[in-house]
Design a protein around this motif. Structure first.
Motif, short mmCIF file in Angstrom:
data_model
loop_
_atom_site.label_atom_id
_atom_site.label_comp_id
_atom_site.label_asym_id
_atom_site.label_seq_id
_atom_site.Cartn_x
_atom_site.Cartn_y
_atom_site.Cartn_z
N PHE A 21 0.84 -1.19 0.00
CA PHE A 21 0.00 0.00 0.00
C PHE A 21 0.88 1.24 0.00
O PHE A 21 1.72 1.42 0.89
CB PHE A 21 -0.94 -0.02 1.21
CG PHE A 21 -1.91 -1.17 1.18
CD1 PHE A 21 -3.03 -1.13 0.36
CD2 PHE A 21 -1.69 -2.30 1.95
CE1 PHE A 21 -3.92 -2.20 0.32
CE2 PHE A 21 -2.56 -3.36 1.91
CZ PHE A 21 -3.69 -3.32 1.09
N SER A 22 0.67 2.09 -1.00
CA SER A 22 1.58 3.22 -1.21
C SER A 22 0.90 4.58 -1.07
O SER A 22 1.54 5.60 -1.28
CB SER A 22 2.20 3.12 -2.61
OG SER A 22 1.18 3.11 -3.60
N ALA A 23 -0.39 4.58 -0.71
CA ALA A 23 -1.12 5.84 -0.59
C ALA A 23 -2.13 5.72 0.54
O ALA A 23 -2.52 4.61 0.93
CB ALA A 23 -1.84 6.18 -1.90
N PRO A 24 -2.58 6.85 1.09
CA PRO A 24 -3.58 6.79 2.16
C PRO A 24 -4.90 6.17 1.72
O PRO A 24 -5.64 5.63 2.52
CB PRO A 24 -3.78 8.26 2.56
CG PRO A 24 -2.60 8.98 2.04
CD PRO A 24 -2.17 8.24 0.82
N LYS A 25 -5.17 6.25 0.41
CA LYS A 25 -6.42 5.71 -0.10
C LYS A 25 -6.12 4.71 -1.22
O LYS A 25 -5.34 5.01 -2.13
CB LYS A 25 -7.31 6.84 -0.63
CG LYS A 25 -7.64 7.90 0.42
CD LYS A 25 -8.60 8.93 -0.10
CE LYS A 25 -7.96 9.93 -1.05
NZ LYS A 25 -7.22 10.99 -0.35
N THR A 26 -6.73 3.54 -1.11
CA THR A 26 -6.56 2.52 -2.14
C THR A 26 -7.93 2.17 -2.70
O THR A 26 -8.83 1.76 -1.96
CB THR A 26 -5.89 1.25 -1.57
OG1 THR A 26 -4.60 1.59 -1.06
CG2 THR A 26 -5.76 0.19 -2.65
N ILE A 27 -8.09 2.35 -4.01
CA ILE A 27 -9.34 2.02 -4.67
C ILE A 27 -9.18 0.66 -5.36
O ILE A 27 -8.27 0.47 -6.18
CB ILE A 27 -9.73 3.09 -5.71
CG1 ILE A 27 -9.93 4.45 -5.01
CG2 ILE A 27 -10.99 2.70 -6.46
CD1 ILE A 27 -10.13 5.61 -5.97
N LYS A 360 -6.25 11.32 -7.97
CA LYS A 360 -4.83 11.65 -8.03
C LYS A 360 -4.10 11.22 -6.76
O LYS A 360 -2.93 10.80 -6.81
CB LYS A 360 -4.67 13.16 -8.24
CG LYS A 360 -3.24 13.61 -8.47
CD LYS A 360 -3.16 15.11 -8.73
CE LYS A 360 -1.72 15.58 -8.92
NZ LYS A 360 -1.66 17.06 -9.12
N SER A 361 -4.78 11.31 -5.62
CA SER A 361 -4.13 10.97 -4.34
C SER A 361 -4.36 9.52 -3.92
O SER A 361 -4.06 9.14 -2.79
CB SER A 361 -4.64 11.92 -3.25
OG SER A 361 -6.04 11.77 -3.08
N SER A 362 -4.92 8.72 -4.81
CA SER A 362 -5.24 7.33 -4.49
C SER A 362 -4.39 6.35 -5.27
O SER A 362 -3.97 6.61 -6.39
CB SER A 362 -6.73 7.03 -4.77
OG SER A 362 -7.57 7.85 -4.02
N GLN A 363 -4.17 5.20 -4.66
CA GLN A 363 -3.58 4.06 -5.35
C GLN A 363 -4.75 3.26 -5.93
O GLN A 363 -5.68 2.92 -5.22
CB GLN A 363 -2.80 3.20 -4.34
CG GLN A 363 -2.26 1.89 -4.87
CD GLN A 363 -1.63 1.07 -3.74
OE1 GLN A 363 -1.87 1.33 -2.57
NE2 GLN A 363 -0.83 0.09 -4.11
N ILE A 364 -4.71 3.01 -7.23
CA ILE A 364 -5.83 2.31 -7.88
C ILE A 364 -5.34 0.94 -8.35
O ILE A 364 -4.37 0.84 -9.11
CB ILE A 364 -6.38 3.12 -9.07
CG1 ILE A 364 -6.81 4.52 -8.60
CG2 ILE A 364 -7.56 2.39 -9.71
CD1 ILE A 364 -7.22 5.46 -9.72
N LEU A 365 -6.01 -0.10 -7.88
CA LEU A 365 -5.66 -1.47 -8.24
C LEU A 365 -6.87 -2.14 -8.87
O LEU A 365 -7.99 -2.00 -8.38
CB LEU A 365 -5.22 -2.26 -7.01
CG LEU A 365 -3.99 -1.74 -6.25
CD1 LEU A 365 -3.79 -2.53 -4.96
CD2 LEU A 365 -2.74 -1.82 -7.12
N ARG A 366 -6.62 -2.86 -9.96
CA ARG A 366 -7.71 -3.59 -10.61
C ARG A 366 -7.71 -5.03 -10.09
O ARG A 366 -6.65 -5.67 -10.01
CB ARG A 366 -7.53 -3.58 -12.13
CG ARG A 366 -8.64 -4.33 -12.88
CD ARG A 366 -8.56 -4.11 -14.38
NE ARG A 366 -8.95 -2.75 -14.74
CZ ARG A 366 -10.21 -2.33 -14.82
NH1 ARG A 366 -11.21 -3.18 -14.55
NH2 ARG A 366 -10.48 -1.10 -15.17
#
Length: 375
Positions: A21-27, A360-366
């Motif tokens: 996890f690299s950001a405060p928010k992970t989508i 922009k401030s989120s890490q997005i994982l599919r």
């Protein structure tokens, strides 16, 4: 606290998946039934040792496997901890912190704190008393891990007292009389342990209620007034343990004949409930869907705030496909509250609910068939 990494082995539909996890928010983006909720469920297990989706460990182990593992690296103010839960199909699970196997699973509680919010949480308002008791107890376990032991003791005595009553009322036409001495011993144990449960539930709700009311007022733009009433099965007038115990014993005596014929214990916190009122009207029977969703959102935000106040660090927030359930106003209220204050894992089937700054401030994982890919 910040969840740095998660590693799932043979868990649900994940064979061997590591996540940094690299950001405060992970989508977590993906179609339904791909494993998004499973990932959140793994974090929920680390926080509460429970899943809101199943009570059986064998359901959590991947098909044709016997063991599943959840490993995590968690950074807190006091340092980094390595957490591990091993789940087995046919035997007891084990919990480890920093490589040390714990003798008691309850010692694992408090290592990681999290609040789960899913569309199933509407049952908090719509469902029966058991749903609300479970919600209360799950939150208490994170705030006071010793509560797990207290609740287990109470449930064990309740089970034994019920067995005693049934044993002596096997033939309703000619039931042998209950041994008053033995029954009095069970009553005393039940009242002592039940009092500890009642007092802790009452104290926790006393702290939570004003926080929830404040959130509810903000979300509803001060248009609605929320009341939350703890309805203990044992009538209490104070927090004094002796007084509650006496009330407990008195009500057991008053219900003795009914228990005799119904063959079960009718008095105690296993029959507690919580009532939600919106503008003095019961939300369960008369609240609109929008009002019920506002109420649940206020409860979840108050859980976050209370855990942060008690623990001293912000918990993780797990949002399982809830944005689709909320209208634009409630979505914005939730997303604005989160910002970067709480590490958030959020599942969704599309990114349309998020503005450009959030993305922009989120890490997005599919998520695709139990595998995670960068979106």
């Amino acid at each position: 606290m910040f969840l740095q990494s998660l590693h799932l082995k043979q868990f649900r539909n994940y064979r061997d998946q590591a996540i940094e996890f690299s950001a405060p928010k992970t989508i977590l983006l993906g179609e339904n039934a791909q494993g998004k909720s499973n990932l959140l469920e793994a974090v929920e297990l680390l926080a509460t040792l429970k899943s809101h989706r199943t009570s059986r460990d064998r359901d959590l182990v991947k098909n044709d496997e016997t063991i599943a593992q959840i490993q995590a690296s968690l950074k807190k103010e006091l340092g980094v901890s390595a957490l591990q839960l091993t789940l087995r199909r046919g035997s007891r699970r084990t919990a480890m912190i920093n490589g040390e196997t714990l003798k008691r699973q309850q010692d694992f509680l408090g290592s990681l704190n999290a609040v789960q919010f899913s569309c199933l949480d509407l049952e908090l308002v719509r469902g029966g008393p058991g749903t609300r008791r479970t919600w209360t107890d799950t939150l208490l376990m994170q705030l006071e891990p010793v509560y797990v032991h207290i609740l287990q003791q109470y449930n064990q005595v309740l089970k034994q007292r019920n067995a005693f009553i049934k044993q002596h009322t096997a033939d309703p036409d000619q039931p042998p009389p209950l041994d008053p001495t033995q029954l009095a011993l069970w009553d005393a144990q039940l009242a002592t342990l039940g009092t500890r449960v009642i007092r802790r539930r009452a104290r926790m709700l006393q702290r939570l209620i004003p926080i929830a009311q404040s959130w509810h007022q903000a979300i509803s733009n001060s248009a609605e007034q929320l009341e939350i009433l703890y309805s203990p099965n044992v009538t209490i007038d104070s927090d004094d343990a002796t007084e509650i115990q006496q009330a407990f014993l008195s009500q057991l005596q008053a219900k003795a004949m009914a228990e005799y014929y119904q063959r079960t214990t009718l008095v105690g916190p296993h029959r507690d409930d919580i009532t939600f009122l919106i503008n003095q009207t019961p939300a369960r029977q008369y609240g609109s869907q929008g009002q019920q969703r506002t109420l649940v959102l206020a409860l979840k935000l108050s859980e976050l705030q209370l855990i942060e106040e008690v623990v001293g660090e912000p918990p993780l927030l797990l949002l399982d496909d809830v944005l689709a359930e909320l209208d634009l106003n409630r979505q914005n209220q939730l997303l604005d509250t989160i910002q970067d204050r709480f590490q958030t894992l959020i599942t969704t089937t599309h990114l349309g609910s998020f503005d450009a700054q959030w993305l922009k401030s989120s890490q997005i994982l599919r998520v695709d068939q139990g595998q995670l890919l960068k979106a």
